[in-house]
Design a protein around this motif. Structure first.
Motif, short mmCIF file in Angstrom:
data_model
loop_
_atom_site.label_atom_id
_atom_site.label_comp_id
_atom_site.label_asym_id
_atom_site.label_seq_id
_atom_site.Cartn_x
_atom_site.Cartn_y
_atom_site.Cartn_z
N ILE A 1 22.25 -1.90 20.62
CA ILE A 1 23.35 -0.94 20.54
C ILE A 1 24.34 -1.27 21.65
O ILE A 1 23.99 -1.19 22.84
CB ILE A 1 22.86 0.51 20.71
CG1 ILE A 1 21.68 0.79 19.77
CG2 ILE A 1 23.99 1.50 20.45
CD1 ILE A 1 21.00 2.12 20.02
N ASP A 2 25.54 -1.68 21.29
CA ASP A 2 26.57 -2.02 22.28
C ASP A 2 27.93 -1.91 21.60
O ASP A 2 28.07 -2.34 20.43
CB ASP A 2 26.36 -3.43 22.84
CG ASP A 2 27.07 -3.64 24.16
OD1 ASP A 2 28.31 -3.50 24.19
OD2 ASP A 2 26.39 -3.94 25.15
N ASP A 3 28.91 -1.34 22.30
CA ASP A 3 30.23 -1.17 21.69
C ASP A 3 31.12 -2.38 21.89
O ASP A 3 32.29 -2.37 21.50
CB ASP A 3 30.91 0.10 22.21
CG ASP A 3 31.04 0.11 23.72
OD1 ASP A 3 30.72 -0.91 24.36
OD2 ASP A 3 31.46 1.15 24.28
N ASP A 4 30.60 -3.44 22.51
CA ASP A 4 31.37 -4.67 22.70
C ASP A 4 30.89 -5.72 21.70
O ASP A 4 29.73 -6.13 21.71
CB ASP A 4 31.21 -5.17 24.14
CG ASP A 4 32.14 -6.33 24.46
OD1 ASP A 4 31.95 -7.42 23.89
OD2 ASP A 4 33.06 -6.12 25.27
N GLU A 5 31.80 -6.17 20.83
CA GLU A 5 31.41 -7.08 19.75
C GLU A 5 30.89 -8.41 20.29
O GLU A 5 29.93 -8.97 19.77
CB GLU A 5 32.60 -7.32 18.82
CG GLU A 5 32.26 -8.19 17.63
CD GLU A 5 33.44 -8.37 16.68
OE1 GLU A 5 33.29 -9.11 15.70
OE2 GLU A 5 34.51 -7.78 16.96
N SER A 6 31.52 -8.93 21.35
CA SER A 6 31.08 -10.22 21.89
C SER A 6 29.66 -10.12 22.45
O SER A 6 28.87 -11.06 22.34
CB SER A 6 32.05 -10.71 22.97
OG SER A 6 32.08 -9.80 24.07
N VAL A 7 29.34 -9.00 23.06
CA VAL A 7 27.98 -8.83 23.58
C VAL A 7 26.98 -8.74 22.43
O VAL A 7 25.89 -9.35 22.48
CB VAL A 7 27.91 -7.56 24.46
CG1 VAL A 7 26.46 -7.27 24.86
CG2 VAL A 7 28.76 -7.74 25.71
N ARG A 8 27.33 -7.99 21.39
CA ARG A 8 26.42 -7.89 20.24
C ARG A 8 26.17 -9.27 19.63
O ARG A 8 25.03 -9.63 19.31
CB ARG A 8 27.01 -6.96 19.18
CG ARG A 8 27.08 -5.51 19.61
CD ARG A 8 27.26 -4.58 18.42
NE ARG A 8 28.45 -4.91 17.62
CZ ARG A 8 29.66 -4.43 17.83
NH1 ARG A 8 29.86 -3.60 18.85
NH2 ARG A 8 30.67 -4.75 17.05
N THR A 9 27.25 -10.07 19.49
CA THR A 9 27.10 -11.41 18.91
C THR A 9 26.22 -12.30 19.79
O THR A 9 25.33 -13.01 19.30
CB THR A 9 28.49 -12.06 18.73
OG1 THR A 9 29.30 -11.21 17.90
CG2 THR A 9 28.36 -13.43 18.09
N GLY A 10 26.47 -12.25 21.10
CA GLY A 10 25.66 -13.05 22.02
C GLY A 10 24.21 -12.64 22.00
O GLY A 10 23.30 -13.49 22.03
N MET A 11 23.94 -11.34 21.95
CA MET A 11 22.56 -10.85 21.91
C MET A 11 21.88 -11.29 20.61
O MET A 11 20.70 -11.68 20.61
CB MET A 11 22.54 -9.33 22.04
CG MET A 11 22.87 -8.81 23.42
SD MET A 11 21.58 -9.14 24.63
CE MET A 11 20.39 -7.89 24.18
N ARG B 1 29.68 8.86 25.18
CA ARG B 1 28.25 8.98 24.92
C ARG B 1 27.51 7.85 25.63
O ARG B 1 28.11 6.85 26.06
CB ARG B 1 27.99 8.97 23.42
CG ARG B 1 28.80 10.04 22.69
CD ARG B 1 28.48 10.15 21.24
NE ARG B 1 27.20 10.81 21.02
CZ ARG B 1 26.68 11.04 19.81
NH1 ARG B 1 27.32 10.63 18.72
NH2 ARG B 1 25.52 11.66 19.68
N THR B 2 26.21 7.99 25.73
CA THR B 2 25.43 7.03 26.52
C THR B 2 24.27 6.46 25.72
O THR B 2 23.80 7.06 24.73
CB THR B 2 24.87 7.68 27.80
OG1 THR B 2 23.88 8.67 27.43
CG2 THR B 2 25.97 8.34 28.60
N GLY B 3 23.80 5.31 26.19
CA GLY B 3 22.62 4.70 25.59
C GLY B 3 21.39 5.56 25.76
O GLY B 3 20.47 5.51 24.93
N ALA B 4 21.34 6.35 26.84
CA ALA B 4 20.21 7.25 27.04
C ALA B 4 20.14 8.27 25.89
O ALA B 4 19.04 8.61 25.42
CB ALA B 4 20.35 7.96 28.38
#
Length: 600
Positions: free
Chosen positions: A472-482, A524-527
């Motif tokens: 779960i991440d709101d940054d597309e580049s981070v999601r792709t890298g993960m 909102r938060t990841g928690a």
């Protein structure tokens, strides 16, 4: 000798008038009783009318003076009005003095010798008491005493008796003596008034300066908060792309590359590592400010730690042409090995940075129940006036141009903050031009048992995972890298950019592990996301939080969730180890998780 500031005459006169008017009320009752007593003792058939008339006039005049004084004190006496009041006071007190002097005309020659003595004694006493009450304004007492003396002296002189003539001369001498005392009393009153005004001015000046100091302190606090907020925001925004860049570089490293491409990749990873280390330094400082550093005390030997620091930093010393040495030690201490390692790393890095000739020595010495961990250098040394300043954040010696190769100026601030968190003092001894020695006192271990791997927790060999991971991440580049990195580790990835999407994906395919960014869209938060998923799939659902926030409040909030927390940019090896730990149910230190691995 400091001279007192000259008080304006009009302002002084106002206070003299108020002081004199305040003295009148206390003399009303004694005056009334004295007048009535004289009428009762001295009055006889030949002077009854004169004595009663004198008594009535004296009492009425005294009552008028008391009423007038109260009225004037209740109003504001301006400097312009003070001059008029002074002239009025002189006229009124001249009348008052003449009224008292007229007692001699009413009584002398019509009473006994004892009565005459009593009259003269009373008039002398009235003159003396008036001196103390009227002395704050000397001219007022002069006209009072002169009027009383003239009226009394005229009566004594006209009686034609040598004894009364001598008494008149004595009255003149007595009045002259009173005038001398009145002049001294007037000067004392003026000095007292001047000192009171000086004190009031000093108090006002102190109040203004205190307000200015408080305003400056508030401004400094606000500036410090603004600095922290700016650094936290800038750090978060920088961590997102750098974190994604690290993921892509790790994936690229697993690809088939030519020799030139490997060289370019190595340079890119070195550049990424330098950026990550600078951000990690900011993070370390923010953790200390946030108060989320919780020491994990254990017994461990110092030698493996010294070896590790030497292996890591000795090449920096070699590159500068200086000597790096660490003395062998068998000492063991009870402290937090990760925090001690970070303190020592910062101290050694600082010593190498400011040493151009000679070298750096790391040594341990036993002192009673303590072990002194020392870092010696032959660098530029530190002036005594700078001994406190060098521990302030962003304070650097000899780096006016802010050369990034010399760091951010946070190393010593972090070292001192960590030493304070450990409750173990950090001290400095330095001689300008000859070098410095930093010491941290650690509790000597009483037991010889040392935790396995406590001083050097290096990651084990990577293993493949066979599980479904929800990212779960709101940054597309981070999601792709993960997705690419976790896919290379054998994971099946579901990617979500919101809590609602994560819940929908989890209902379609139950995840074995959740990895969420802490700060999501719409505040909102990841928690919250992890809590919502655990409400559906059980509290034992493995989860990790990753954050790029360094704001102290955000760090405390994330820490309070109890979910293991990693900080962007996350090394792939650190992420791998954290995943292994949570999947096996092991506890991960969320205050300084992976700190050593990130710098290894």
């Amino acid at each position: 000798m400091v001279s007192r500031p000259h008080l304006p005459e009009d302002r002084m006169l106002v206070e003299q008038l108020r002081l004199q008017l305040g003295n009148i009320g206390s003399s009303v009752i004694p005056t009334i009783l004295l007048a009535l007593l004289l009428v009762w003792v001295i009055s006889n058939d030949s002077n009854a009318f004169a004595m009663r008339a004198w008594c009535g006039i004296t009492i009425l005049f005294k009552l008028y003076l008391a009423w007038d004084a109260r009225r004037l004190l209740a109003s504001e006496i301006s400097p312009e009005r003070a001059r008029r009041l002074l002239r009025r006071k002189m006229v009124i007190n001249a009348i008052d003095g003449a009224t008292w002097g007229s007692l001699a005309w009413a009584a002398l020659g019509t009473t006994t010798v004892a009565g005459s003595v009593l009259v003269v004694a009373v008039l002398a006493g009235v003159a003396g008491s008036s001196m103390s009450s009227l002395a704050p304004i000397l001219p007022v007492f002069i006209v009072f005493g002169a009027a009383e003396l003239v009226v009394l002296g005229a009566k004594l002189w006209l009686m034609g008796d040598p004894a009364y003539d001598a008494l008149a001369v004595a009255a003149v001498l007595y009045t002259a003596a009173l005038l001398g005392q009145a002049r001294n009393a007037s000067r004392a009153a003026r000095r007292a008034i001047g000192l009171r005004f000086e004190n009031l001015e000093l108090i006002e000046r102190l109040r203004v300066e205190t307000e200015h100091a408080q305003a400056a302190h508030r401004a400094a606090d606000e500036a410090n908060l603004a600095k922290s907020r700016f650094l936290a925001a800038a750090s978060h925004d920088l961590r997102q792309p750098i974190h994604a860049q690290g993921l892509f570089l790790e994936v690229l490293a697993r690809s088939q590359l030519s020799a030139d491409q490997h060289d370019a990749l190595a340079n890119a990873r070195a550049t990424w590592q330098a950026s990550a280390e600078m951000l990690d330094t900011l993070l370390d400082f923010s953790r200390i400010e946030a108060g989320v550093v919780e020491p994990q005390m254990q017994v461990f030997p110092l030698q493996p730690l010294l070896n590790k620091i030497e292996n890591e930093l000795a090449p920096q010393a070699d590159a500068k042409g200086i000597v790096y040495r660490s003395r062998e030690t068998h000492a063991a201490v009870r402290s937090d090995p990760a925090l001690v390692a970070l303190i020592l790393r910062n101290l050694v890095s600082n010593a190498i940075r400011y040493t151009e000739q000679g070298g750096v020595l790391v040594a341990c010495r036993a002192r009673g129940e303590q072990v002194l961990l020392e870092v010696w250098d032959t660098g530029i040394g530190i002036e005594p006036a700078q001994h406190q300043a060098i521990f302030r954040e962003f304070h650097q010696l000899g780096n006016a141009e802010r050369d990034r190769r010399k760091g951010l100026g946070l190393g010593l601030a972090i070292a001192q903050g960590l030493a304070r968190a450990l409750g173990q003092p950090l001290s400095l001894v330095s001689t300008p031009g000859r070098g410095s020695v930093f010491r941290v006192a650690l509790p000597a271990a009483r037991a010889g048992v040392v935790a396995e791997g406590a001083a050097d927790a290096m990651p084990g060999p990577s293993r493949a995972f066979d599980l479904r991971v929800l990212v779960i991440d709101d940054d597309e580049s981070v999601r792709t890298g993960m997705r690419q990195l976790l896919g290379a580790w054998g994971c099946v990835c579901d990617l979500a950019d919101s809590i609602e999407e994560a819940q929908a994906l989890a209902r379609a395919h139950r995840p074995a592990l959740v990895i969420s960014d802490y700060r999501l869209r719409e505040l909102r938060t990841g928690a919250e996301a992890i809590a919502a998923l655990r409400a559906e799939y059980g509290a034992d659902l493995p989860a990790l939080l990753i954050t790029g926030d360094t704001a102290p409040q955000r760090l405390r909030e994330a820490r309070a969730t109890g979910v293991p927390l990693l900080h962007k940019p996350v090394l792939p090896s650190q992420l791998h180890r954290a995943m292994s730990a949570v999947l096996m149910g092991r506890e991960l230190d969320s205050s300084f998780a992976g700190l050593e691995a990130r710098r290894a």
